[in-house]
Each structure stands twice: as C-alpha cells, then as structure tokens.
Design a protein around this motif. Structure first.
Motif, PDB file in Angstrom:
ATOM      1  N   UNK A  43       0.841  -1.202   0.000  1.00  0.00           N
ATOM      2  CA  UNK A  43       0.000   0.000   0.000  1.00  0.00           C
ATOM      3  C   UNK A  43       0.875   1.251   0.000  1.00  0.00           C
ATOM      4  N   UNK A  44       1.917   1.232   0.807  1.00  0.00           N
ATOM      5  CA  UNK A  44       2.807   2.392   0.878  1.00  0.00           C
ATOM      6  C   UNK A  44       3.485   2.642  -0.466  1.00  0.00           C
ATOM      7  N   UNK A  45       3.907   1.580  -1.127  1.00  0.00           N
ATOM      8  CA  UNK A  45       4.576   1.714  -2.425  1.00  0.00           C
ATOM      9  C   UNK A  45       3.634   2.303  -3.463  1.00  0.00           C
ATOM     10  N   UNK A  46       2.385   1.803  -3.536  1.00  0.00           N
ATOM     11  CA  UNK A  46       1.485   2.322  -4.567  1.00  0.00           C
ATOM     12  C   UNK A  46       1.043   3.746  -4.252  1.00  0.00           C
ATOM     13  N   UNK A  47       0.882   4.079  -2.978  1.00  0.00           N
ATOM     14  CA  UNK A  47       0.513   5.449  -2.620  1.00  0.00           C
ATOM     15  C   UNK A  47       1.680   6.400  -2.903  1.00  0.00           C
ATOM     16  N   UNK A  48       2.876   6.006  -2.518  1.00  0.00           N
ATOM     17  CA  UNK A  48       4.040   6.844  -2.785  1.00  0.00           C
ATOM     18  C   UNK A  48       4.280   7.043  -4.269  1.00  0.00           C
ATOM     19  N   UNK A  49       4.159   5.964  -5.026  1.00  0.00           N
ATOM     20  CA  UNK A  49       4.339   6.057  -6.473  1.00  0.00           C
ATOM     21  C   UNK A  49       3.275   6.917  -7.121  1.00  0.00           C
ATOM     22  N   UNK A  50       2.021   6.727  -6.708  1.00  0.00           N
ATOM     23  CA  UNK A  50       0.925   7.535  -7.252  1.00  0.00           C
ATOM     24  C   UNK A  50       1.153   9.007  -6.965  1.00  0.00           C
ATOM     25  N   UNK A  51       1.534   9.323  -5.743  1.00  0.00           N
ATOM     26  CA  UNK A  51       1.747  10.719  -5.367  1.00  0.00           C
ATOM     27  C   UNK A  51       2.890  11.350  -6.161  1.00  0.00           C
ATOM     28  N   UNK A  52       3.977  10.614  -6.330  1.00  0.00           N
ATOM     29  CA  UNK A  52       5.123  11.141  -7.082  1.00  0.00           C
ATOM     30  C   UNK A  52       4.762  11.371  -8.545  1.00  0.00           C
ATOM     31  N   UNK A  53       4.081  10.393  -9.157  1.00  0.00           N
ATOM     32  CA  UNK A  53       3.701  10.537 -10.561  1.00  0.00           C
ATOM     33  C   UNK A  53       2.681  11.663 -10.718  1.00  0.00           C
ATOM     34  N   UNK A  54       1.726  11.751  -9.805  1.00  0.00           N
ATOM     35  CA  UNK A  54       0.722  12.816  -9.864  1.00  0.00           C
ATOM     36  C   UNK A  54       1.376  14.187  -9.787  1.00  0.00           C
ATOM     37  N   UNK A  55       2.263  14.373  -8.834  1.00  0.00           N
ATOM     38  CA  UNK A  55       2.928  15.655  -8.671  1.00  0.00           C
ATOM     39  C   UNK A  55       3.763  16.004  -9.889  1.00  0.00           C
ATOM     40  N   UNK A  56       4.572  15.065 -10.338  1.00  0.00           N
ATOM     41  CA  UNK A  56       5.437  15.316 -11.485  1.00  0.00           C
ATOM     42  C   UNK A  56       4.630  15.620 -12.743  1.00  0.00           C
ATOM     43  N   UNK A  57       3.619  14.810 -13.027  1.00  0.00           N
ATOM     44  CA  UNK A  57       2.844  15.028 -14.248  1.00  0.00           C
ATOM     45  C   UNK A  57       2.049  16.320 -14.179  1.00  0.00           C
ATOM     46  N   UNK A  58       1.512  16.670 -13.022  1.00  0.00           N
ATOM     47  CA  UNK A  58       0.766  17.929 -12.894  1.00  0.00           C
ATOM     48  C   UNK A  58       1.695  19.121 -13.100  1.00  0.00           C
ATOM     49  N   UNK A  59       2.871  19.080 -12.503  1.00  0.00           N
ATOM     50  CA  UNK A  59       3.820  20.182 -12.655  1.00  0.00           C
ATOM     51  C   UNK A  59       4.247  20.327 -14.112  1.00  0.00           C
ATOM     52  N   UNK A  60       4.540  19.217 -14.765  1.00  0.00           N
ATOM     53  CA  UNK A  60       4.971  19.268 -16.168  1.00  0.00           C
ATOM     54  C   UNK A  60       3.853  19.808 -17.057  1.00  0.00           C
ATOM     55  N   UNK A  61       2.634  19.309 -16.869  1.00  0.00           N
ATOM     56  CA  UNK A  61       1.528  19.766 -17.708  1.00  0.00           C
ATOM     57  C   UNK A  61       1.211  21.243 -17.498  1.00  0.00           C
ATOM     58  N   UNK A  62       1.251  21.694 -16.258  1.00  0.00           N
ATOM     59  CA  UNK A  62       1.005  23.113 -15.990  1.00  0.00           C
ATOM     60  C   UNK A  62       2.147  23.956 -16.558  1.00  0.00           C
ATOM     61  N   UNK A  63       3.384  23.489 -16.407  1.00  0.00           N
ATOM     62  CA  UNK A  63       4.528  24.235 -16.956  1.00  0.00           C
ATOM     63  C   UNK A  63       4.475  24.324 -18.478  1.00  0.00           C
ATOM     64  N   UNK A  64       3.866  23.308 -19.110  1.00  0.00           N
ATOM     65  CA  UNK A  64       3.734  23.331 -20.560  1.00  0.00           C
ATOM     66  C   UNK A  64       2.558  24.195 -21.022  1.00  0.00           C
ATOM     67  N   UNK A  65       1.835  24.780 -20.066  1.00  0.00           N
ATOM     68  CA  UNK A  65       0.763  25.704 -20.412  1.00  0.00           C
ATOM     69  C   UNK A  65      -0.628  25.121 -20.398  1.00  0.00           C
ATOM     70  N   UNK A  66      -0.819  23.948 -19.825  1.00  0.00           N
ATOM     71  CA  UNK A  66      -2.136  23.319 -19.818  1.00  0.00           C
ATOM     72  C   UNK A  66      -3.067  23.903 -18.757  1.00  0.00           C
ATOM     73  N   UNK A  67      -2.550  24.712 -17.855  1.00  0.00           N
ATOM     74  CA  UNK A  67      -3.375  25.381 -16.849  1.00  0.00           C
ATOM     75  C   UNK A  67      -4.050  24.423 -15.888  1.00  0.00           C
ATOM     76  N   UNK A  68      -5.281  24.792 -15.487  1.00  0.00           N
ATOM     77  CA  UNK A  68      -6.023  23.995 -14.511  1.00  0.00           C
ATOM     78  C   UNK A  68      -6.319  22.599 -15.048  1.00  0.00           C
ATOM     79  N   UNK A  69      -6.620  22.510 -16.329  1.00  0.00           N
ATOM     80  CA  UNK A  69      -6.882  21.192 -16.924  1.00  0.00           C
ATOM     81  C   UNK A  69      -5.638  20.311 -16.802  1.00  0.00           C
ATOM     82  N   UNK A  70      -4.455  20.884 -16.996  1.00  0.00           N
ATOM     83  CA  UNK A  70      -3.217  20.128 -16.869  1.00  0.00           C
ATOM     84  C   UNK A  70      -3.006  19.605 -15.457  1.00  0.00           C
ATOM     85  N   UNK A  71      -3.343  20.426 -14.475  1.00  0.00           N
ATOM     86  CA  UNK A  71      -3.202  19.996 -13.085  1.00  0.00           C
ATOM     87  C   UNK A  71      -4.122  18.822 -12.790  1.00  0.00           C
TER      88      UNK A  71
END
Length: 178
Positions: A40-68
C-alpha cells in the motif's frame, strides 16, 4: 459550470480522476485487508510522485487547470496499474479471469453497496456543498480561494488514516477470535 467555458476540460478531467481514484481506493483497500501495508505504501508513494510530477509538467507546458487535473488522472492511473500488478504478483493471474457467479453473495454485496452509495453520496454532497454554493453565488474564483485551504487541511487526515489502517486489521482479527 458557472458559465465558464474554460472549465469544460478540467471538469472532464475530474470525471476521469473520480473513476481512477475510486479504483485506486479499491486497490488500496484490498492490500489493507490482506495486511500488506508495505505494498500500500509503495502504490501510494508512487501515485503521489507521478501525480505531482505530471501535474507540474503539464502546468509548466501551459495546460493550466486542466493540466493539473489531468496530472492527477495520470497519477491515479499509474497507481491503479501498479496496484493491479502487485495483486497479480501476490494472488496470481486467476484474479483477472471472471469466475462462476455466486448469486447470494452478489445480492449481499449489492445490498451492502447500495447502503454505502447512499451514505457516501450524502457525505460527498455535504462535504462539497459549501464550495458549490459559493461558486454559484460569488463565482468560480471565490470557490477556488475558499477550497484551497480545505485541500491543505486534508494533510492532517493522513496520520489518522495511517493509524486506522494499521490498527483496524488487528482489531478485526482480535474480534474474530472472540
């Protein structure tokens, strides 16, 4: 929503997030029930890391709120994939094949699930009604400013959830022995 066409894609993304988040919760609950908190810890940690990274990248690329929001969807999707992978590793490929239907069990699960649907639906409605009303009356900006601190408060719930996940299975086993 609120007369803002710019919210169309964020709302579509939220629909994907809700589906992925509920499936992710099912994976987590299964591992908690098996007492596999390390998984459980591994999947939660992995999900959180991927969520944060992908949201930051999408927002930085200009996707705005939808990207987040799409970043959240990507994170939960990866979390579900990893969770299913661990489940297959622990329980075998048989869990992916449909088996014989036990009608009395399905009836009991549907009865229990319908009660949960009512309770969880009421909880969800009452936990978000203030934000929805504020958005309808004062606008989406006011709703966003109001709901942002509510998201931060959620962090305080994590220690309680961790304690509950660790204690509840032990209490269930002790109760079954009585």
């Amino acid at each position: 929503a609120y007369g803002l066409p710019a919210l169309l894609w964020p709302l579509r993304a939220m629909a994907v997030v809700v589906l992925a988040q509920s499936t992710f919760g099912l994976c987590r609950a299964a591992f908690e029930a098996m007492g596999k908190m390390s998984v459980d810890w591994v999947i939660v940690g992995g999900e959180s890391a991927v969520e944060t990274l992908s949201a930051v990248v999408l927002v930085a690329l200009g996707a705005g709120a939808a990207g987040a929001v799409w970043g959240r969807a990507v994170g939960y999707g990866i979390g579900v994939a990893v969770g299913v992978g661990f489940a297959v590793t622990l329980l075998g490929f048989e869990i992916l094949r449909p088996g014989r239907t036990d009608r009395p069990l399905v009836r009991r699960l549907a009865s229990y699930g319908s009660a949960l649907l009512i309770v969880d639906g009421a909880y969800a409605a009452f936990s978000q009604i203030d934000v929805l009303l504020l958005g309808a009356i004062l606008g989406a900006g006011a709703a966003g400013v109001f709901s942002a601190p509510l998201r931060v408060i959620t962090l305080f719930l994590y220690p309680a959830a961790a304690i509950t996940a660790g204690v509840a299975p032990r209490m269930a086993r002790a109760g079954a022995a009585s």
